[in-house]
Design an enzyme around this catalytic site. Sequence first.
Site, mmCIF file in Angstrom:
data_model
loop_
_atom_site.group_PDB
_atom_site.id
_atom_site.type_symbol
_atom_site.label_atom_id
_atom_site.label_comp_id
_atom_site.label_asym_id
_atom_site.label_seq_id
_atom_site.Cartn_x
_atom_site.Cartn_y
_atom_site.Cartn_z
ATOM 1 C CG HIS A 187 -2.183 -0.905 1.247
ATOM 2 N ND1 HIS A 187 -2.995 -1.877 2.368
ATOM 3 C CD2 HIS A 187 -2.155 -1.723 -0.099
ATOM 4 C CE1 HIS A 187 -3.053 -2.038 2.107
ATOM 5 N NE2 HIS A 187 -3.445 -2.624 0.395
ATOM 6 C CG HIS A 227 -9.152 -8.798 -3.881
ATOM 7 N ND1 HIS A 227 -10.099 -7.462 -3.511
ATOM 8 C CD2 HIS A 227 -7.796 -8.346 -2.483
ATOM 9 C CE1 HIS A 227 -8.887 -6.674 -2.706
ATOM 10 N NE2 HIS A 227 -8.374 -6.982 -3.029
ATOM 11 C CD GLU A 234 -5.359 -3.971 -2.572
ATOM 12 O OE1 GLU A 234 -5.723 -4.709 -2.218
ATOM 13 O OE2 GLU A 234 -4.263 -3.633 -2.760
ATOM 14 C CG ASP A 236 -2.333 -7.604 -3.005
ATOM 15 O OD1 ASP A 236 -3.289 -7.192 -3.829
ATOM 16 O OD2 ASP A 236 -1.662 -8.451 -2.236
ATOM 17 C CG HIS A 269 -8.539 -5.056 1.637
ATOM 18 N ND1 HIS A 269 -7.037 -5.186 0.579
ATOM 19 C CD2 HIS A 269 -8.539 -4.270 2.425
ATOM 20 C CE1 HIS A 269 -7.114 -3.788 0.720
ATOM 21 N NE2 HIS A 269 -7.251 -3.133 2.123
ATOM 22 C CG ASP A 315 -6.243 -9.407 0.826
ATOM 23 O OD1 ASP A 315 -5.355 -10.159 0.449
ATOM 24 O OD2 ASP A 315 -7.018 -8.399 0.210
ATOM 25 C CE1 TYR A 373 -2.877 -9.618 4.521
ATOM 26 C CE2 TYR A 373 -4.826 -9.656 5.767
ATOM 27 C CZ TYR A 373 -4.062 -9.421 4.466
ATOM 28 O OH TYR A 373 -4.614 -9.550 3.639
ATOM 29 C CG HIS A 433 -1.322 -11.878 1.284
ATOM 30 N ND1 HIS A 433 -0.399 -11.924 0.282
ATOM 31 C CD2 HIS A 433 -2.315 -10.841 1.481
ATOM 32 C CE1 HIS A 433 -1.454 -10.421 -0.497
ATOM 33 N NE2 HIS A 433 -2.145 -10.226 -0.294
HETATM 34 FE FE1 FEO Z 1 -6.268 -6.167 -0.665
HETATM 35 FE FE2 FEO Z 1 -4.238 -8.945 -0.959
HETATM 36 O O1 FEO Z 1 -4.995 -7.612 -1.141
#
Ligand code: FEO
Length: 495
Positions: free
Chosen positions: A23, A79, A81, A83, A147, A166, A194, A227
Amino acid sequence: MTIHVKNNIHWVGQRDWEVQDFHGTEYKMTKGTSYNSYLIREEKTVLIDTVDHRFSHQFIQNLEMEIDLKEIDFVVVNHAEEDHSGALSALMEKIPGTPIYCTEAAIDSIVGHHHHPEWNFKTVKTGDTIDIGNGKQLIFIEAPMLHWPDSMMTYLTGDAVLFSNDAFGQHYCDEHLFNDEVDQNELMEQCLRYYSNILTPFSNLVTAKIKEVLSFNVPVDMIATSHGIVWRDNPTQIVHQYLEWADNYQEDRITIFYDSMSNNTRMMADAIAQGIHDFDPKVAVKVFNVSKHDKNEILANVFRSKGIFVGSSTMNNVMMPKIAGMLEEITGLRFRGKKAAAFGSYGWNGGAVDRIHARLTDAGFETALSLKTKWRPDGKAMRECREHGRQIAKQWAIHSEATLPSAPTQSTTKPEPIAPIAEVVPAKQSSHPADCQCMICTVCNWIYDPATGEPNQGVEPGTPWNEVPDYFLCPECNLGKDVFIEHNKSNGEAA
Ligand code: FEO
């Protein structure tokens, strides 16, 4: 490289040992991370999520060593995002036209990042299923704001694996994939870091989503996050841990953080910490200088604390900028059920302390007496700071056996009563009258005022909440009516 997960499921993700920032530079990674992608080969071949865009080439190369990409029947994007869906562009170049299963909200963010509206999107909602053969199905579960608004989870029947994206993950890199294979202290430390730094604002939604998933009453043999590790040993331990963290979590801990121009505010912090310990030796007291300590560790400690002290020297009649930044972060993280007090040293005016107190009150903390010291604290002022720490520790004590002991051993004189340097700034009053009909979004705090309506969605001024159509979405966070509560009943719950 692939790693066998279970039956016909393989991990095909990417480890990232050296990443330090996430981020932007807002989240410091101390243990690396991984971007987990999973390949399921039943009668249908399914790819669940991809990896960070920086690893697109490696990802495709790795996947091509495992299968012919044309064998992939469809891709699930839990998701959007970067990553997790960052490698989509590279992948879809190889297999254009392959269906991409995602939520409706994800189309906006996937197209917004990759600029390919022509991709073959298939939108799904909670409860939708796809048969992938061999008696197995994928079941989709929308998880907005866990997320992003587009987030969802995917459950594989038969194998009983929940691909949670996430949620339940952690920024943690290890050559081992499963939770029972890694250092448990490191793992849980990264899980808490996290949650506290990323998911705290959405705690209401975490609780609601977990209860929804539990209500399906399906077995969960593994939770395969996007993750860090895969939970296979007692996988629901992290679910129960999330329920605890989402419920106004706090420990018997007080965190003090400050910034100090000339060491004077630091001296105050030390004395306050001693005073807390004088009164309550059982409470954990953690002290941080924001200009020298890891910000995310401080925030994780705030998350764990029942109360916080925030200190700053006064500079140009305002607080020091790093403290202002921390207060902005704390406001966004929407901690609930915590107490706070401001302190700081000043020369000719004490504007910083007043501003910190007001910001803490606005952020939803129950604020206690503030404390200001003029110039460098002398012996008398240090005793006052220490006494202040004792008095606040007494107010915040959560177990009855904490008692105020006799005067500190290094002092030969009795502590003097607190001088009238402490002061209280009244809490900001709500501008909403007691009978107001406003509704507040529990996720982002956007307020629906019936007098104004929401003309952008065709809701005319004067429309009461019960006449707002069900398709209404919060203009800020894009969530539906069910996340709104009456403003006058929010009591900080939505803060
Ligand atoms: Fe919300 Fe791991 O991205």
